[in-house]
Design a protein around this motif. Sequence first.
Motif, PDB file in Angstrom:
ATOM      1  N   ALA A  91      -4.393 -16.308  -0.843  1.00  0.00           N
ATOM      2  CA  ALA A  91      -3.813 -15.485   0.227  1.00  0.00           C
ATOM      3  C   ALA A  91      -3.338 -14.139  -0.321  1.00  0.00           C
ATOM      4  N   LEU A  92      -2.711 -14.161  -1.479  1.00  0.00           N
ATOM      5  CA  LEU A  92      -2.237 -12.908  -2.069  1.00  0.00           C
ATOM      6  C   LEU A  92      -3.423 -12.031  -2.487  1.00  0.00           C
ATOM      7  N   ALA A  93      -4.478 -12.630  -2.997  1.00  0.00           N
ATOM      8  CA  ALA A  93      -5.678 -11.871  -3.373  1.00  0.00           C
ATOM      9  C   ALA A  93      -6.295 -11.203  -2.143  1.00  0.00           C
ATOM     10  N   GLU A  94      -6.334 -11.931  -1.030  1.00  0.00           N
ATOM     11  CA  GLU A  94      -6.891 -11.367   0.207  1.00  0.00           C
ATOM     12  C   GLU A  94      -6.043 -10.191   0.695  1.00  0.00           C
ATOM     13  N   TYR A  95      -4.724 -10.359   0.633  1.00  0.00           N
ATOM     14  CA  TYR A  95      -3.809  -9.282   1.022  1.00  0.00           C
ATOM     15  C   TYR A  95      -4.039  -8.043   0.154  1.00  0.00           C
ATOM     16  N   LEU A  96      -4.140  -8.238  -1.152  1.00  0.00           N
ATOM     17  CA  LEU A  96      -4.369  -7.108  -2.051  1.00  0.00           C
ATOM     18  C   LEU A  96      -5.712  -6.439  -1.770  1.00  0.00           C
ATOM     19  N   GLN A  97      -6.725  -7.258  -1.492  1.00  0.00           N
ATOM     20  CA  GLN A  97      -8.051  -6.700  -1.210  1.00  0.00           C
ATOM     21  C   GLN A  97      -8.010  -5.827   0.044  1.00  0.00           C
ATOM     22  N   GLU A  98      -7.216  -6.225   1.031  1.00  0.00           N
ATOM     23  CA  GLU A  98      -7.054  -5.402   2.236  1.00  0.00           C
ATOM     24  C   GLU A  98      -6.454  -4.038   1.891  1.00  0.00           C
ATOM     25  N   HIS A  99      -5.748  -3.963   0.765  1.00  0.00           N
ATOM     26  CA  HIS A  99      -5.148  -2.716   0.304  1.00  0.00           C
ATOM     27  C   HIS A  99      -5.961  -2.099  -0.841  1.00  0.00           C
ATOM     28  N   HIS A 100      -7.207  -2.522  -0.957  1.00  0.00           N
ATOM     29  CA  HIS A 100      -8.163  -1.973  -1.928  1.00  0.00           C
ATOM     30  C   HIS A 100      -7.747  -2.212  -3.379  1.00  0.00           C
ATOM     31  N   ILE A 101      -7.146  -3.375  -3.611  1.00  0.00           N
ATOM     32  CA  ILE A 101      -6.782  -3.799  -4.966  1.00  0.00           C
ATOM     33  C   ILE A 101      -7.473  -5.129  -5.215  1.00  0.00           C
ATOM     34  N   ILE A 102      -8.244  -5.206  -6.265  1.00  0.00           N
ATOM     35  CA  ILE A 102      -8.993  -6.416  -6.585  1.00  0.00           C
ATOM     36  C   ILE A 102      -8.345  -7.092  -7.786  1.00  0.00           C
ATOM     37  N   CYS A 103      -8.044  -8.370  -7.632  1.00  0.00           N
ATOM     38  CA  CYS A 103      -7.421  -9.107  -8.733  1.00  0.00           C
ATOM     39  C   CYS A 103      -8.496  -9.610  -9.702  1.00  0.00           C
ATOM     40  N   GLU A 104      -8.055 -10.023 -10.856  1.00  0.00           N
ATOM     41  CA  GLU A 104      -8.951 -10.593 -11.858  1.00  0.00           C
ATOM     42  C   GLU A 104      -9.312 -12.027 -11.507  1.00  0.00           C
ATOM     43  N   PHE A 105      -8.317 -12.764 -10.989  1.00  0.00           N
ATOM     44  CA  PHE A 105      -8.500 -14.194 -10.737  1.00  0.00           C
ATOM     45  C   PHE A 105      -7.439 -14.669  -9.753  1.00  0.00           C
ATOM     46  N   ALA A 106      -7.824 -15.617  -8.919  1.00  0.00           N
ATOM     47  CA  ALA A 106      -6.868 -16.265  -8.023  1.00  0.00           C
ATOM     48  C   ALA A 106      -7.267 -17.725  -7.870  1.00  0.00           C
ATOM     49  N   ASP A 107      -6.270 -18.578  -7.750  1.00  0.00           N
ATOM     50  CA  ASP A 107      -6.494 -19.987  -7.453  1.00  0.00           C
ATOM     51  C   ASP A 107      -5.376 -20.428  -6.505  1.00  0.00           C
ATOM     52  N   ALA A 161       2.056   1.841 -10.113  1.00  0.00           N
ATOM     53  CA  ALA A 161       3.177   1.980  -9.168  1.00  0.00           C
ATOM     54  C   ALA A 161       2.751   1.568  -7.764  1.00  0.00           C
ATOM     55  N   ARG A 162       1.539   1.952  -7.357  1.00  0.00           N
ATOM     56  CA  ARG A 162       1.031   1.564  -6.033  1.00  0.00           C
ATOM     57  C   ARG A 162       0.853   0.053  -5.944  1.00  0.00           C
ATOM     58  N   LEU A 163       0.291  -0.558  -6.984  1.00  0.00           N
ATOM     59  CA  LEU A 163       0.139  -2.008  -7.029  1.00  0.00           C
ATOM     60  C   LEU A 163       1.494  -2.680  -6.826  1.00  0.00           C
ATOM     61  N   CYS A 164       2.483  -2.206  -7.546  1.00  0.00           N
ATOM     62  CA  CYS A 164       3.821  -2.794  -7.463  1.00  0.00           C
ATOM     63  C   CYS A 164       4.366  -2.676  -6.038  1.00  0.00           C
ATOM     64  N   GLN A 165       4.218  -1.507  -5.423  1.00  0.00           N
ATOM     65  CA  GLN A 165       4.720  -1.310  -4.062  1.00  0.00           C
ATOM     66  C   GLN A 165       3.999  -2.199  -3.053  1.00  0.00           C
ATOM     67  N   VAL A 166       2.684  -2.329  -3.202  1.00  0.00           N
ATOM     68  CA  VAL A 166       1.913  -3.194  -2.305  1.00  0.00           C
ATOM     69  C   VAL A 166       2.385  -4.647  -2.441  1.00  0.00           C
ATOM     70  N   LEU A 167       2.588  -5.097  -3.678  1.00  0.00           N
ATOM     71  CA  LEU A 167       3.076  -6.459  -3.892  1.00  0.00           C
ATOM     72  C   LEU A 167       4.460  -6.655  -3.283  1.00  0.00           C
ATOM     73  N   LEU A 168       5.333  -5.676  -3.451  1.00  0.00           N
ATOM     74  CA  LEU A 168       6.693  -5.788  -2.915  1.00  0.00           C
ATOM     75  C   LEU A 168       6.708  -5.820  -1.391  1.00  0.00           C
TER      76      LEU A 168
END
Length: 188
Positions: free
Chosen positions: A61-77, A95-102
Amino acid sequence: LQSLDMANKVLAGEYPQKLADTAQAVEHCKKELTQAGFSLIGQEPMKITVACHSIGCTGYALAEYLQEHHIICEFADPDNLVLMVSAQTRQEEIARLCQVLLQFPRSAPVCKPAPQVHECEKVMSVRQAMLSMQETVDTDNCIGRVLASPSVGCPPAVPIAVCGERIDRQTAELFRYYGITRCCVICE
């Protein structure tokens, strides 16, 4: 040899400082996330591993959320999400990654433990299994079969079962839990 010479020039130039600056930016991001209630795993300076249950979601779910914000993770399970940066990653991107996660809409922590790994019955050596005739079957149809080739969610990883071991119900459940839908078994 020319590429090695070029790499040496980069390493001798500004790369060490860029690497140090990036590691510092990642550390700052990790502190912000931890203060906001994220549970992070590991101490690697260029990697952020989020234990997603701490924020009430899965790694998927977090990987999908990040992808919606144009951030691709290395791995998710189901349990974790892994993000990796390099010295080429700009400070603004971290800094953008951190803000998106927050800004991720969090829920109450999930306390559901992952299925437990256990030792399977060893039927033959790894070598014998890997050199045997093999077929690929759906995880739902592998119970009772002997694993012929490693099945892992993201290589390199610790396998749930080792080649030459008999797959039981609990092992098949772990395969499904970690998104392994097919596995290679010895032909009967």
